[in-house]
Design a protein around this motif. Structure first.
Motif, short mmCIF file in Angstrom:
data_model
loop_
_atom_site.label_atom_id
_atom_site.label_comp_id
_atom_site.label_asym_id
_atom_site.label_seq_id
_atom_site.Cartn_x
_atom_site.Cartn_y
_atom_site.Cartn_z
N PRO A 83 -1.52 0.50 -14.65
CA PRO A 83 -1.40 0.68 -16.46
C PRO A 83 0.01 -0.01 -16.77
O PRO A 83 0.13 -0.41 -18.11
N THR A 84 0.98 -0.12 -15.83
CA THR A 84 1.91 -1.04 -15.96
C THR A 84 1.76 -3.04 -15.84
O THR A 84 2.29 -3.24 -16.14
N GLY A 85 0.45 -2.82 -15.53
CA GLY A 85 0.32 -4.52 -14.44
C GLY A 85 1.30 -5.23 -13.60
O GLY A 85 1.21 -5.95 -13.29
N ARG A 86 2.02 -3.84 -13.23
CA ARG A 86 3.55 -4.22 -12.09
C ARG A 86 2.11 -4.54 -10.78
O ARG A 86 3.12 -4.98 -10.04
N TRP A 87 1.28 -4.22 -10.54
CA TRP A 87 0.58 -3.83 -8.96
C TRP A 87 -0.93 -3.77 -9.37
O TRP A 87 -1.74 -3.66 -9.83
N LEU A 88 -1.31 -4.79 -7.94
CA LEU A 88 -2.74 -4.87 -8.18
C LEU A 88 -3.17 -3.73 -6.81
O LEU A 88 -2.55 -4.38 -5.69
N ALA A 89 -4.26 -3.59 -6.91
CA ALA A 89 -4.56 -3.08 -5.40
C ALA A 89 -6.60 -3.23 -5.24
O ALA A 89 -7.03 -3.42 -6.24
N THR A 90 -6.60 -3.41 -4.14
CA THR A 90 -7.54 -3.57 -3.76
C THR A 90 -7.90 -2.82 -2.70
O THR A 90 -7.19 -2.72 -1.66
N GLY A 91 -9.26 -2.30 -2.07
CA GLY A 91 -9.81 -1.43 -1.46
C GLY A 91 -10.91 -2.60 -0.52
O GLY A 91 -11.43 -3.21 -0.85
N GLY A 92 -11.00 -2.41 1.43
CA GLY A 92 -11.70 -2.79 1.84
C GLY A 92 -12.33 -1.31 2.52
O GLY A 92 -12.51 -0.35 2.30
N THR A 93 -13.58 -2.51 3.64
CA THR A 93 -14.68 -1.93 4.18
C THR A 93 -13.51 -2.06 5.42
O THR A 93 -14.27 -0.99 6.64
N ASP A 94 -12.45 -2.15 5.44
CA ASP A 94 -11.27 -1.86 6.70
C ASP A 94 -10.23 -0.67 6.65
O ASP A 94 -9.40 -0.65 7.59
N SER A 95 -11.12 -0.08 6.23
CA SER A 95 -10.39 1.13 5.43
C SER A 95 -8.99 0.68 4.86
O SER A 95 -8.31 2.02 4.68
N MET A 96 -8.45 -0.14 4.58
CA MET A 96 -7.26 -0.11 3.85
C MET A 96 -6.86 -0.48 2.56
O MET A 96 -7.80 -0.77 1.93
N ILE A 97 -6.35 -0.22 1.96
CA ILE A 97 -5.92 -0.50 0.71
C ILE A 97 -4.36 -1.02 0.43
O ILE A 97 -3.45 -1.02 1.33
N ALA A 98 -4.73 -2.75 -0.25
CA ALA A 98 -3.71 -3.79 -0.53
C ALA A 98 -2.96 -3.18 -1.78
O ALA A 98 -3.77 -3.15 -2.91
N LEU A 99 -1.75 -3.49 -1.90
CA LEU A 99 -1.02 -3.20 -2.51
C LEU A 99 -0.13 -4.93 -3.35
O LEU A 99 0.77 -5.16 -2.28
N TYR A 100 -0.59 -5.41 -4.11
CA TYR A 100 0.22 -6.70 -4.21
C TYR A 100 0.95 -7.23 -5.74
O TYR A 100 0.39 -5.97 -6.73
N ASP A 101 2.30 -7.48 -5.51
CA ASP A 101 3.24 -8.12 -6.53
C ASP A 101 2.38 -8.16 -8.00
O ASP A 101 2.00 -9.91 -7.29
N THR A 102 2.69 -8.37 -8.82
CA THR A 102 2.06 -9.39 -9.17
C THR A 102 3.06 -9.93 -10.60
O THR A 102 2.63 -11.60 -10.87
N GLN A 103 4.39 -10.80 -9.53
CA GLN A 103 5.16 -11.31 -9.89
C GLN A 103 4.84 -12.60 -8.97
O GLN A 103 5.19 -13.24 -8.70
N SER A 104 4.87 -12.08 -7.79
CA SER A 104 5.23 -12.86 -6.52
C SER A 104 3.54 -13.43 -5.89
O SER A 104 4.00 -14.39 -5.24
N TRP A 105 2.68 -12.19 -5.62
CA TRP A 105 1.58 -12.37 -5.59
C TRP A 105 0.93 -12.47 -4.06
O TRP A 105 0.65 -12.72 -3.55
N LEU A 106 2.63 -11.42 -3.80
CA LEU A 106 2.43 -11.64 -2.48
C LEU A 106 1.61 -9.58 -2.04
O LEU A 106 1.76 -8.89 -2.82
N CYS A 107 1.49 -10.04 -0.90
CA CYS A 107 0.88 -7.91 -0.16
C CYS A 107 2.14 -7.47 -0.29
O CYS A 107 3.00 -7.57 1.08
N SER A 108 2.63 -6.51 -0.34
CA SER A 108 3.80 -5.70 -0.57
C SER A 108 3.95 -4.48 0.26
O SER A 108 4.53 -4.77 1.86
N ARG A 109 2.51 -3.90 0.78
CA ARG A 109 2.64 -3.10 1.29
C ARG A 109 1.03 -2.83 1.50
O ARG A 109 -0.14 -3.38 0.50
N THR A 110 0.61 -2.25 2.26
CA THR A 110 -0.93 -2.03 2.78
C THR A 110 -1.14 0.24 2.90
O THR A 110 0.02 0.13 4.09
N ILE A 111 -1.50 0.57 2.30
CA ILE A 111 -1.37 1.51 2.76
C ILE A 111 -3.39 2.14 3.93
O ILE A 111 -4.11 1.81 3.65
#
Length: 351
Positions: free
Chosen positions: A242-270
């Protein structure tokens, strides 16, 4: 990229989340009328997903809509769990794959079924106010932030732009590869489209052109399109905070990826979730995220800034579809053990 204004609401500290949420009540919302009719899923053999295929809150958080594999579209009153206080919207003839409220009109609901039929509803009158047909085996649906248009995607990787007032698509855009779920930026001028290659494309809207390219030469035959890479297999869900700070994607690899919308880097995975992450949802303040999976029982909730696991809602069955309320810490999810909607944190005793 954030909304122009956010309602002043109090966030919950990470160290207090588990104790707070564990104390909240959970309530089941069971569609007994559907089971009495003997309705069964009308298509697809993936019964692990259960009857409910989509959950959507209204913009004010006073209604919850569910679309099911047995063709039932129902709008629930969260404060009154009995089915007699809900509204069934009748008209679909096959599995309802996605439902979503217009983000700026609390009473306008859109639903899409696998036969390629999109219906627009006025939930106050129970009337279907518009219909679009012939969109193929539709599987995704997302409104533009201003509520003036929406995108529907099908399994043939064609994306259609629709207007809630027109009976024909405004435009169609064939994609080269498998395209799964889509999310908008809050400005509405770009979209994020998850793909079967595990990447997420960033496209302009409404023309669906590549939004970003690498600024250095690529090898012969390689595309210079900039994409987000965070999965080793298909990316199937996507959500912007809701703040636009993070983009999250979920995959069939069972992971959630969190991207920083300023740098567009995948900052961490859950990696707490087991099985494909079919749905994602942020809390209203963007502080926490839940993922829905068909691979295990329970719903895992993580702190976005650190990626730490803060709480697990224990269930008997899989919970592939999750959705946080837009105004408070209140989570709706599908529980396949009882084929029902459950909401944790709603005040059912409120009068």
């Amino acid at each position: 990229m954030a909304p122009t204004s956010l309602r002043p609401r109090q966030s919950l500290a990470k160290d207090k989340f588990a104790s707070h949420f564990s104390a909240l009540k959970g309530q089941y919302y069971t569609d007994t009328t559907s089971s009495a009719r003997g309705n069964q899923p009308s298509s697809r053999s993936d019964s692990d997903l259960g009857l409910i295929r989509s959950i959507a809150w209204s913009p004010l958080g006073n209604l919850v809509a569910t679309g099911s594999a047995d063709r039932t579209l129902r709008v629930w009153n969260p404060e009154k769990a009995h089915v007699r206080f809900s509204t069934e919207l009748k008209g679909h003839s096959t599995t309802i794959s996605k439902v979503a409220f217009n983000p700026v009109k609390d009473a306008e609901l859109c639903s899409v079924s696998e036969d390629g039929t999109v219906k627009f509803w006025d939930v106050r009158t129970k009337n279907c106010v518009n219909e679009v047909k012939g969109l193929g085996e539709a599987c995704s649906l997302v409104w533009a932030p201003d509520g003036s248009s929406l995108i529907v995607g099908n399994r043939s990787n064609n994306l259609f732009t629709l207007s809630p007032t027109l009976s024909e698509p405004v435009s169609s855009h064939q994609q080269d590869g498998r395209t799964n779920q889509i999310a908008f930026t809050w400005k509405g001028n770009r979209i994020f489209a998850t793909t079967g290659m595990g990447s997420t494309r960033i496209l302009t809207y409404p023309d669906f052109n590549t939004a970003m390219r690498y600024d250095y030469p690529t090898r012969h035959g390689e595309s210079d399109e900039f994409v987000l890479r965070g999965h080793t297999s298909s990316a199937v869900s996507v959500e912007l905070s809701p703040t636009g700070r993070w983009l999250a994607t979920g995959g069939t690899d069972s992971m959630i990826a969190l991207y920083d919308t300023q740098s567009w880097l995948c900052s961490r995975t859950i990696t707490k979730t087991a099985g494909p992450v079919r749905s994602l949802s942020f809390t209203f303040d963007g502080s926490y995220i839940a993922g829905g999976s068909e691979g295990e029982a329970g719903v895992h909730i993580s702190h976005v800034e650190t990626g730490e696991h803060v709480h697990t809602i224990k269930t008997a069955g899989n919970c592939p579809f999750v959705s946080w309320a837009p105004t408070k810490y209140c989570l709706a999810y599908s529980d396949t053990s009882v084929n029902a909607l459950r909401i944790v944190g709603v005040d059912t005793d409120k009068r």
